[in-house]
Design a protein around this motif. Structure first.
Motif, short mmCIF file in Angstrom:
data_model
loop_
_atom_site.label_atom_id
_atom_site.label_comp_id
_atom_site.label_asym_id
_atom_site.label_seq_id
_atom_site.Cartn_x
_atom_site.Cartn_y
_atom_site.Cartn_z
N GLU A 173 -105.03 -61.83 3.60
CA GLU A 173 -106.36 -62.40 3.82
C GLU A 173 -106.86 -62.08 5.23
N GLY A 174 -105.93 -62.09 6.18
CA GLY A 174 -106.30 -61.74 7.56
C GLY A 174 -106.79 -60.30 7.65
N ILE A 175 -106.16 -59.41 6.89
CA ILE A 175 -106.60 -57.99 6.88
C ILE A 175 -108.01 -57.89 6.28
N ILE A 176 -108.24 -58.62 5.19
CA ILE A 176 -109.56 -58.60 4.55
C ILE A 176 -110.63 -59.12 5.51
N ASP A 177 -110.30 -60.20 6.21
CA ASP A 177 -111.26 -60.80 7.15
C ASP A 177 -111.59 -59.86 8.30
N ALA A 178 -110.68 -58.96 8.62
CA ALA A 178 -110.90 -58.03 9.74
C ALA A 178 -112.04 -57.05 9.47
N THR A 179 -112.47 -56.96 8.21
CA THR A 179 -113.58 -56.05 7.89
C THR A 179 -114.91 -56.55 8.46
N LYS A 180 -114.89 -57.79 9.01
CA LYS A 180 -116.11 -58.35 9.60
C LYS A 180 -116.05 -58.34 11.12
#
Length: 548
Positions: A35-42
């Protein structure tokens, strides 16, 4: 805007997520890390680039986060920064490496991305598509071809469609031996995909697809008759042979004649041509005079090339129309009108080959006395007037042909003198073209004399072998085929009405005579393609029959 310290922290955090996931035996337990990796797209640009690598790498371990991960990754593909977009594109094949259900979706997206303007981005799309194709060629091709036959908003989707077509032509077709495995199954699959795409294609696109299909082993030299019949069926569908013919519909005429030429190689291999011939008989030949002039020549050339491969039954049906046209273009007496020698060559060639397969049909058409023992011989009827009429026409066209040979020979001598005196490359190229055209004109005339000679007999031996080679089938040098010479002088376009040997009758001799010959031959193009390589084709999509 993210400052450098924040960006460094984001990058460091992402590396921590990645390392923990790499080391974890049961990665599905590290939900927070993914989830942290996904959030990094922002976050920052560099963090987005790293996230674009990590999201697809661990995607398969988190099926409950699949939608969220994909949406985040797709957002990266739409980023303004080129480096982020390219990295996101490179990661797309990984999504379906172990989760095949996403192949169709990924290929669909990559197909849309083929319209990218940046070379590096487009290159990334090409490589990603090839990667997915190698993972599952059947599913990938199906998804890719949907961009060709599913065009709901033409103004928007045509660009994507055209790019997909170019990709298939340039990247997929050349690798068919590698990609289409198992061969027979995959060749059949891509054939079905191509057939579904043919409901809405241009002439150039149809030729491209047909060239590809012909290259497949299932349609090769050892292909069974039903496979050849399938290809002929595809061409017949595109030619719109079930439609009512309208002589004012130039697009249909173009489509019909182009398809007719495409079908000839299959007739040579034994495929049935009855449907084409029946359509010509019923719809085209009766309105021959109303056709555009250049299309008349194309039609007669096609008829000549088909005639050696017709069945006796088809030959018997077509022969009356050929004789009717022969009488039109072989007048009994000099009329002062042009004799179109190329038309005469085509019709005589067709006549011989058709009559060779249905010889006694010529009895009631030309007054011959051919005995086959069948009622159709009609030997008890008097057709002597037909014989007299036909032989008078033969004599008349022979006289005109010999006179034209004399003119052409004189013209060739003048061309040779002109070539010796020419100074510029432009002048030499023009004279060279005239010499080539004159040579072809001489072949046309010589063919006519060879074919008329046996027809004077009451029981002629019709030519049914390959002893006569049609004049335009002779190979000519590439320079004579180009529309524009090397010096930039544009030659008259093939099919403009001057591409056949037509000389005025009853003209005087001397230099004026040669000028007439030169003018009549100017721009002749008898190229070996027999009218197929002129780049005309039908210009718009539509009208073809799909095979859904």
């Amino acid at each position: 805007m993210t400052d450098s310290s924040d960006e460094a922290k984001q990058i460091e955090k992402l590396y921590e997520f990645g390392e923990r996931l790499n080391e974890a035996k049961d990665k599905s337990q590290n939900v927070k890390d993914y989830e942290g990796i996904i959030d990094a797209t922002k976050t920052s640009l560099k963090a987005k680039q790293l996230a674009a690598q990590l999201i697809p790498r661990f995607f398969k371990f988190f099926p409950n986060l699949s939608s969220r991960a994909l949406n985040a990754h797709f957002d990266l593909i739409e980023e303004e920064d080129l480096a982020v977009r390219v990295q996101a594109i490179r990661g797309l094949p990984l999504f379906c490496k172990d989760t095949k259900e996403y192949i169709s979706k990924i290929v669909d997206i990559l197909g849309q991305l083929l319209t990218a303007d940046e070379i590096v981005e487009r290159d990334a799309v090409h490589k990603a598509l090839m990667s997915v194709l190698r993972q599952d060629v059947k599913e990938s091709l199906t998804a890719l071809f949907k961009h060709i036959w599913n065009v709901e908003e033409p103004s928007q989707d045509d660009t994507i469609r055209d790019k997909v077509l170019c990709f298939i032509r340039d990247k997929v077709f050349p690798l068919k031996a590698e990609l289409l495995r198992p061969q027979e199954e995959m060749e059949r699959h891509i054939t079905d995909l191509v057939k579904k795409s043919l409901g809405d294609v241009t002439g150039a696109e149809f030729r491209m697809f047909m060239d590809f299909l012909k290259s497949l082993s299932i349609f090769g030299e050892k292909a069974p008759p039903e496979h050849l019949k399938e290809l002929i069926g595809i061409i017949e569908g595109q030619a719109d042979l079930d439609a009512q013919f309208d002589v004012s519909d130039a697009d249909h005429i173009d489509r019909l004649i182009s398809c007719l030429f495409m079908a000839i190689p299959f007739f040579v291999r034994g495929a049935p041509g009855s449907k084409f011939l029946n359509y010509l008989n019923k719809h085209i030949i009766p309105v021959f005079d109303k056709l555009p002039e250049e299309r008349k020549l194309d039609l007669l050339k096609a008829l000549a090339e088909i005639s050696p491969y017709t069945t006796p039954q088809d030959s018997r049906q077509v022969l009356p129309y050929v004789v009717q046209l022969l009488k039109k273009y072989m007048p009994r007496r000099k009329t002062g009108e042009e004799t179109n020698f190329t038309y005469v060559e085509c019709l005589l060639f067709s006549f011989h080959h058709l009559a060779h397969k249905a010889p006694n049909a010529s009895n009631s058409l030309c007054g011959y006395k051919i005995v086959t023992g069948q009622p159709s011989d009609r030997l008890g009827e008097d057709f002597s007037d037909y014989y007299k009429d036909f032989t008078e026409r033969l004599i008349s066209v022979e006289d005109l042909t010999r006179a034209t040979i004399k003119k052409l020979t004189q013209g060739m001598a003048e061309h040779n003198k002109a070539m010796a005196a020419a100074k510029s490359d432009e002048a030499k190229d023009n004279i060279k073209t005239l010499k080539q055209n004159t040579t072809t004109g001489l072949r046309t005339c010589n063919n006519i004399l060879v074919m008329t000679k046996p027809l004077h007999l009451k029981t002629p031996a019709f030519i049914g072998d390959k002893s006569v080679n049609l004049s335009w089938k002779e190979a000519i040098k590439p320079s004579a085929l180009s529309t524009t010479t090397a010096t930039g002088v544009k030659r008259p376009a093939a099919g403009s009405g001057s591409n056949n040997l037509a000389i005025k009758k009853g003209r005087g001799a001397g230099s004026m005579q040669n000028q007439l010959v030169n003018r009549a031959l100017e721009g002749i193009s008898y190229g070996g393609s027999g009218g197929r390589g002129r780049g005309r084709g039908w210009g718009r999509r539509g009208r073809g029959r799909g095979y859904r």
